[in-house]
Design a protein around this motif. Structure first.
Motif, PDB file in Angstrom:
ATOM      1  N   LEU A   1      31.380  44.304  38.100  1.00  0.00           N
ATOM      2  CA  LEU A   1      32.423  44.636  37.375  1.00  0.00           C
ATOM      3  C   LEU A   1      33.365  43.269  37.961  1.00  0.00           C
ATOM      4  O   LEU A   1      34.089  42.660  37.221  1.00  0.00           O
ATOM      5  CB  LEU A   1      33.164  45.750  37.457  1.00  0.00           C
ATOM      6  CG  LEU A   1      34.562  45.892  36.865  1.00  0.00           C
ATOM      7  CD1 LEU A   1      34.656  45.584  35.437  1.00  0.00           C
ATOM      8  CD2 LEU A   1      35.506  47.218  37.027  1.00  0.00           C
ATOM      9  N   ILE A   2      33.343  43.249  39.340  1.00  0.00           N
ATOM     10  CA  ILE A   2      34.061  42.121  39.812  1.00  0.00           C
ATOM     11  C   ILE A   2      33.680  40.703  39.423  1.00  0.00           C
ATOM     12  O   ILE A   2      34.278  39.864  39.098  1.00  0.00           O
ATOM     13  CB  ILE A   2      34.012  42.261  41.627  1.00  0.00           C
ATOM     14  CG1 ILE A   2      34.582  43.616  41.964  1.00  0.00           C
ATOM     15  CG2 ILE A   2      34.543  41.001  42.341  1.00  0.00           C
ATOM     16  CD1 ILE A   2      34.355  43.814  43.405  1.00  0.00           C
ATOM     17  N   ASP A   3      32.035  40.748  39.677  1.00  0.00           N
ATOM     18  CA  ASP A   3      31.607  39.461  38.959  1.00  0.00           C
ATOM     19  C   ASP A   3      31.829  38.826  37.598  1.00  0.00           C
ATOM     20  O   ASP A   3      32.255  37.779  37.247  1.00  0.00           O
ATOM     21  CB  ASP A   3      29.916  39.477  39.131  1.00  0.00           C
ATOM     22  CG  ASP A   3      29.681  39.641  40.420  1.00  0.00           C
ATOM     23  OD1 ASP A   3      30.402  39.106  41.427  1.00  0.00           O
ATOM     24  OD2 ASP A   3      28.481  39.880  40.889  1.00  0.00           O
ATOM     25  N   LYS A   4      32.166  39.873  36.817  1.00  0.00           N
ATOM     26  CA  LYS A   4      32.554  39.661  35.275  1.00  0.00           C
ATOM     27  C   LYS A   4      33.915  39.444  35.011  1.00  0.00           C
ATOM     28  O   LYS A   4      34.174  38.465  34.243  1.00  0.00           O
ATOM     29  CB  LYS A   4      32.185  40.800  34.436  1.00  0.00           C
ATOM     30  CG  LYS A   4      30.577  41.219  34.243  1.00  0.00           C
ATOM     31  CD  LYS A   4      30.293  42.179  33.062  1.00  0.00           C
ATOM     32  CE  LYS A   4      28.896  42.429  32.971  1.00  0.00           C
ATOM     33  NZ  LYS A   4      28.407  43.141  31.629  1.00  0.00           N
ATOM     34  N   LEU A   5      34.803  40.000  36.002  1.00  0.00           N
ATOM     35  CA  LEU A   5      36.278  39.706  35.678  1.00  0.00           C
ATOM     36  C   LEU A   5      36.408  38.067  36.285  1.00  0.00           C
ATOM     37  O   LEU A   5      37.281  37.408  35.635  1.00  0.00           O
ATOM     38  CB  LEU A   5      36.907  40.754  36.897  1.00  0.00           C
ATOM     39  CG  LEU A   5      37.192  41.925  36.332  1.00  0.00           C
ATOM     40  CD1 LEU A   5      37.756  42.950  37.376  1.00  0.00           C
ATOM     41  CD2 LEU A   5      38.072  42.128  35.046  1.00  0.00           C
TER      42      LEU A   5
ATOM     43  N   GLU B   1      35.361  35.776  33.532  1.00  0.00           N
ATOM     44  CA  GLU B   1      36.503  35.680  32.591  1.00  0.00           C
ATOM     45  C   GLU B   1      37.867  35.185  33.215  1.00  0.00           C
ATOM     46  O   GLU B   1      38.739  35.188  32.320  1.00  0.00           O
ATOM     47  CB  GLU B   1      36.669  36.881  31.886  1.00  0.00           C
ATOM     48  CG  GLU B   1      35.255  37.465  31.099  1.00  0.00           C
ATOM     49  CD  GLU B   1      35.734  38.902  30.609  1.00  0.00           C
ATOM     50  OE1 GLU B   1      36.807  39.323  30.754  1.00  0.00           O
ATOM     51  OE2 GLU B   1      34.708  39.358  30.020  1.00  0.00           O
ATOM     52  N   GLY B   2      37.911  34.796  34.492  1.00  0.00           N
ATOM     53  CA  GLY B   2      39.047  34.118  34.989  1.00  0.00           C
ATOM     54  C   GLY B   2      39.893  34.934  35.479  1.00  0.00           C
ATOM     55  O   GLY B   2      41.086  34.424  36.047  1.00  0.00           O
ATOM     56  N   ASP B   3      39.900  36.188  35.586  1.00  0.00           N
ATOM     57  CA  ASP B   3      40.823  37.243  36.024  1.00  0.00           C
ATOM     58  C   ASP B   3      40.540  37.301  37.599  1.00  0.00           C
ATOM     59  O   ASP B   3      40.343  38.479  38.062  1.00  0.00           O
ATOM     60  CB  ASP B   3      40.562  38.415  35.477  1.00  0.00           C
ATOM     61  CG  ASP B   3      42.053  39.366  35.791  1.00  0.00           C
ATOM     62  OD1 ASP B   3      42.679  39.200  36.383  1.00  0.00           O
ATOM     63  OD2 ASP B   3      42.119  40.342  34.629  1.00  0.00           O
ATOM     64  N   GLU B   4      40.632  36.110  38.343  1.00  0.00           N
ATOM     65  CA  GLU B   4      40.227  36.300  39.902  1.00  0.00           C
ATOM     66  C   GLU B   4      41.323  37.196  40.568  1.00  0.00           C
ATOM     67  O   GLU B   4      40.904  37.991  41.396  1.00  0.00           O
ATOM     68  CB  GLU B   4      40.613  34.957  40.309  1.00  0.00           C
ATOM     69  CG  GLU B   4      40.175  34.732  41.776  1.00  0.00           C
ATOM     70  CD  GLU B   4      38.772  34.746  42.088  1.00  0.00           C
ATOM     71  OE1 GLU B   4      38.202  34.975  42.937  1.00  0.00           O
ATOM     72  OE2 GLU B   4      37.911  34.405  40.978  1.00  0.00           O
ATOM     73  N   LYS B   5      42.501  37.386  39.992  1.00  0.00           N
ATOM     74  CA  LYS B   5      43.409  38.219  40.991  1.00  0.00           C
ATOM     75  C   LYS B   5      43.063  39.760  40.821  1.00  0.00           C
ATOM     76  O   LYS B   5      43.126  40.157  41.880  1.00  0.00           O
ATOM     77  CB  LYS B   5      45.039  37.901  40.306  1.00  0.00           C
ATOM     78  CG  LYS B   5      46.119  38.879  41.129  1.00  0.00           C
ATOM     79  CD  LYS B   5      47.237  38.540  40.454  1.00  0.00           C
ATOM     80  CE  LYS B   5      48.545  39.130  41.147  1.00  0.00           C
ATOM     81  NZ  LYS B   5      49.763  38.795  40.384  1.00  0.00           N
ATOM     82  N   PHE B   6      42.713  40.138  39.627  1.00  0.00           N
ATOM     83  CA  PHE B   6      42.371  41.555  39.416  1.00  0.00           C
ATOM     84  C   PHE B   6      41.027  41.853  39.974  1.00  0.00           C
ATOM     85  O   PHE B   6      40.758  42.966  40.761  1.00  0.00           O
ATOM     86  CB  PHE B   6      42.308  42.031  37.948  1.00  0.00           C
ATOM     87  CG  PHE B   6      42.065  43.444  37.823  1.00  0.00           C
ATOM     88  CD1 PHE B   6      42.630  44.375  38.819  1.00  0.00           C
ATOM     89  CD2 PHE B   6      41.173  43.851  36.614  1.00  0.00           C
ATOM     90  CE1 PHE B   6      42.390  45.709  38.494  1.00  0.00           C
ATOM     91  CE2 PHE B   6      41.215  45.414  36.427  1.00  0.00           C
ATOM     92  CZ  PHE B   6      41.595  46.068  37.524  1.00  0.00           C
TER      93      PHE B   6
END
Length: 368
Positions: free
Chosen positions: A27-31, A34-39
């Motif tokens: 899930l972290i890799d997919k986030l 998609e550019g959601d580095e903070k989350f």
């Protein structure tokens, strides 16, 4: 990402830390993709706080083993370990691309309440790229590929074989991955075969049950060279079935260009010569064509040459496809396929005068 969230919840309810950890990392890799580095970083911090030594890929190291032989029953390939290039007929490639696209949109299907099985059965002659396709799917989806090793899975004690099958499915179920069963017919033979013993039929029953359970949330690939041996019930377990045939001439041209791309070649840009070469290779598998091309490259390098030539390649085709290796037969083959007498002399080490005489004598035998 809904698939990963469901898996994380399942792992929490099952108190399966490895499963939670693996799918959280995915899930972290997919986030991040998609550019959601903070989350992604917030989740990563939680993961590191709760698990002193977080591991993701290391979880694949504890592979299942056959209890009798102690052999590992799977190989694990990471998605970034390979860079597969595949050449397929247009319709076959369309089917494969559609299947891969469906894998990439699984979360959207779940959102719509469509928890569809994503299982793929590949069948066709040996050497046509079924294993390469499995690695290509792994590469395209970013998921590790777990390949079952049938030589370790199939035990002399058939009861142990059923247990081994279950261990492999359980191992794959706990991790975000693709499970690949190569040489599938070895464990999925028809239960109507009168030559098979009753215990082997029970192995097939066990296989069917494990596939049904695994298919609910996981990705299964299987490949066989002998599709006619498969139990009829097996076919219904796969949402997608794709035949991988031997390549037609148009695909052979692309394969020759691909396999000879590491060295200069004097005929790959010549449409007539490339077509001639490809027509001579028709009926061979991509694996055979690859071996032939690499043989031509090795011969060139050993001779301290810089370029794979058309006469040399025709020579390699002859060596690969023909059992008779007499020089007269070779010269006739080269001559019939557009190689000049001077070039035949160079390839065979026989003088041009002797080449001319032998070809003339051979022609006299044929037409006299």
């Amino acid at each position: 990402m809904r698939t990963e969230l469901l898996k994380i919840i399942e792992g929490g309810l099952e108190k399966n830390r490895d499963k939670v950890q693996s799918y959280t990392q995915l899930l972290i890799d997919k986030l991040r993709a998609e550019g959601d580095e903070k989350f992604a970083n917030r989740i990563k911090n939680i993961l590191e706080k709760k698990i002193p030594h977080p591991v993701y890929l290391d979880e694949f190291m504890a592979k299942p083993v056959d209890q009798d032989s102690r052999l590992e029953m799977v190989d694990v390939s990471l998605a970034n370990d390979t860079s597969e290039q595949i050449v397929l007929p247009d319709l076959t490639k369309i089917k494969l691309d559609h299947y891969i696209a469906s894998l990439k949109h699984r979360s959207e299907f779940v959102k719509l309440g469509l928890d569809l099985p994503e299982s793929l059965l590949l069948y066709g002659p040996p050497g046509c790229g079924k294993t390469s396709i499995a690695h290509y799917i792994s590469q395209q989806t970013g998921l590790p590929l777990i390949t079952a090793k049938l030589d370790a899975m199939v035990s002399s004690l058939l009861g142990s074989t059923a247990k081994n099958i279950r261990r492999i499915f359980e191992y794959a179920k706990e991790r975000p991955c693709i499970l690949f069963l190569d040489e599938f017919d070895a464990i999925a033979k028809s239960r109507d075969d009168e030559h098979e013993v009753g215990e082997l039929k029970r192995v097939v029953n066990s296989l069917l049950q494990n596939i049904d359970n695994f298919n609910q949330n996981n990705i299964l690939l299987a490949a066989t060279n002998h599709e006619k041996l498969l139990d009829p019930a097996i076919w219904r377990r796969f949402s997608t079935v794709i035949e991988i045939p031997k390549p037609p001439v148009t695909e052979i041209e692309k394969l020759v260009q691909l396999f000879l791309s590491t060295i200069d070649c004097d005929f790959v840009q010549d449409e007539k010569k490339l077509f001639k070469v490809s027509a001579l290779l028709e009926g061979l598998s991509p694996s055979d064509i690859k071996v032939l091309c690499y043989n031509a490259i090795k011969t060139t390098v050993i001779a301290e040459g810089k370029t794979v030539t058309y006469p040399q390649f025709i020579y390699q085709i002859y060596l690969f496809k023909h059992t008779e290796k007499d020089k007269t037969s070779l010269m006739r083959y080269l001559n019939e396929n557009g190689v000049t007498q001077a070039e035949i002399s160079k390839q065979t080490g026989i003088s041009v005068r002797q080449v001319r005489k032998m070809l003339k004598d051979e022609e006299g035998k044929i037409y006299g």
